[in-house]
Write an enzyme that holds these catalytic residues in place. Structure first.
Site, PDB file in Angstrom:
ATOM      1  CG  HIS A   1      -0.320   0.009   2.533  1.00 28.69           C
ATOM      2  ND1 HIS A   1      -0.366  -1.039   3.425  1.00 28.69           N
ATOM      3  CD2 HIS A   1       0.411   0.971   3.171  1.00 28.69           C
ATOM      4  CE1 HIS A   1       0.291  -0.727   4.517  1.00 28.69           C
ATOM      5  NE2 HIS A   1       0.779   0.489   4.390  1.00 28.69           N
TER       6      HIS A   1
HETATM    7  P1  TYD Z   1      -2.463  -3.491   7.450  1.00 30.21           P
HETATM    8  O1  TYD Z   1      -2.225  -2.071   7.064  1.00 30.21           O
HETATM    9  O2  TYD Z   1      -3.308  -4.300   6.509  1.00 30.21           O
HETATM   10  O3  TYD Z   1      -1.086  -4.252   7.685  1.00 30.21           O
HETATM   11  P2  TYD Z   1       0.122  -4.517   6.649  1.00 30.21           P
HETATM   12  O4  TYD Z   1       0.170  -3.386   5.708  1.00 30.21           O
HETATM   13  O5  TYD Z   1       1.325  -4.645   7.519  1.00 30.21           O
HETATM   14  O6  TYD Z   1      -0.143  -5.817   5.966  1.00 30.21           O
HETATM   15  O7  TYD Z   1      -3.076  -3.491   8.909  1.00 30.21           O
HETATM   16  C1  TYD Z   1      -3.596  -4.678   9.502  1.00 30.21           C
HETATM   17  C2  TYD Z   1      -4.874  -4.329  10.220  1.00 30.21           C
HETATM   18  O8  TYD Z   1      -4.621  -3.480  11.330  1.00 30.21           O
HETATM   19  C3  TYD Z   1      -5.883  -3.629   9.336  1.00 30.21           C
HETATM   20  O9  TYD Z   1      -7.165  -4.145   9.649  1.00 30.21           O
HETATM   21  C4  TYD Z   1      -5.797  -2.189   9.784  1.00 30.21           C
HETATM   22  C5  TYD Z   1      -5.406  -2.301  11.244  1.00 30.21           C
HETATM   23  N1  TYD Z   1      -4.598  -1.162  11.761  1.00 30.21           N
HETATM   24  C6  TYD Z   1      -5.115  -0.368  12.759  1.00 30.21           C
HETATM   25  O10 TYD Z   1      -6.258  -0.552  13.230  1.00 30.21           O
HETATM   26  N2  TYD Z   1      -4.355   0.654  13.255  1.00 30.21           N
HETATM   27  C7  TYD Z   1      -3.101   0.891  12.788  1.00 30.21           C
HETATM   28  O11 TYD Z   1      -2.415   1.826  13.280  1.00 30.21           O
HETATM   29  C8  TYD Z   1      -2.576   0.072  11.728  1.00 30.21           C
HETATM   30  C9  TYD Z   1      -1.204   0.308  11.151  1.00 30.21           C
HETATM   31  C10 TYD Z   1      -3.374  -0.956  11.240  1.00 30.21           C
END
Ligand code: TYD
Length: 128
Positions: free
Chosen positions: A43
């Protein structure tokens, strides 16, 4: 930026006097328990700037501005990487039990995420 203190009882890493930081920290989060060779991220953010450290283990970070891709290895808590807004990023766990520590300029907001690569390319070409 992240400094390490150690003695026979182990390691303690700390952030202090962060002169490299170009933003006020509004959020800190940790990513861990990730199996080896798993890639996370995929992302970009519209607004949020972040600094990432590997506070334990070894993690590869890919940064992509839509034209150039560059990979970096974080294998020491004292190494860090600025992931600016509008940069596509992917994080690969090279060793299990690695811990990614992230400090962010904004609170969590799903609206700030671009999670589709084609939409990312479209966004950076159409939002200056
Ligand atoms: P995600 O951004 O999908 O993780 P990655 O990019 O590492 O694969 O985040 C995982 C989950 O956590 C998603 O449901 C969003 C949530 N999240 C929060 O609630 N607060 C936060 O600060 C972050 C970074 C993620």
């Amino acid at each position: 930026m992240l400094r390490i203190g150690s003695n026979e009882k182990g390691y303690l890493s700390f952030l202090e006097g962060i002169k490299e930081l170009s933003f006020i920290i509004k959020r800190v989060y940790f990513v861990y328990g990730v199996p080896e060779n798993i890639v996370r991220g995929f992302h970009a953010h519209k607004i949020t700037d972040q600094i990432v450290f590997c506070s334990f283990g070894k993690i590869e970070i890919l940064l992509d501005d839509g034209i150039n891709k560059q990979t970096y290895i974080l294998d020491n808590p004292e190494k860090f990487l600025l992931i600016q807004k509008r940069i596509w990023h992917e994080m690969k766990w090279l060793t299990k039990d690695s811990v990614l520590t992230v400090v962010a300029s904004e609170k969590y907001n799903e609206e700030d995420y671009i999670r589709d690569y084609q939409k990312f390319i479209h966004y950076i070409n159409n939002n200056n």
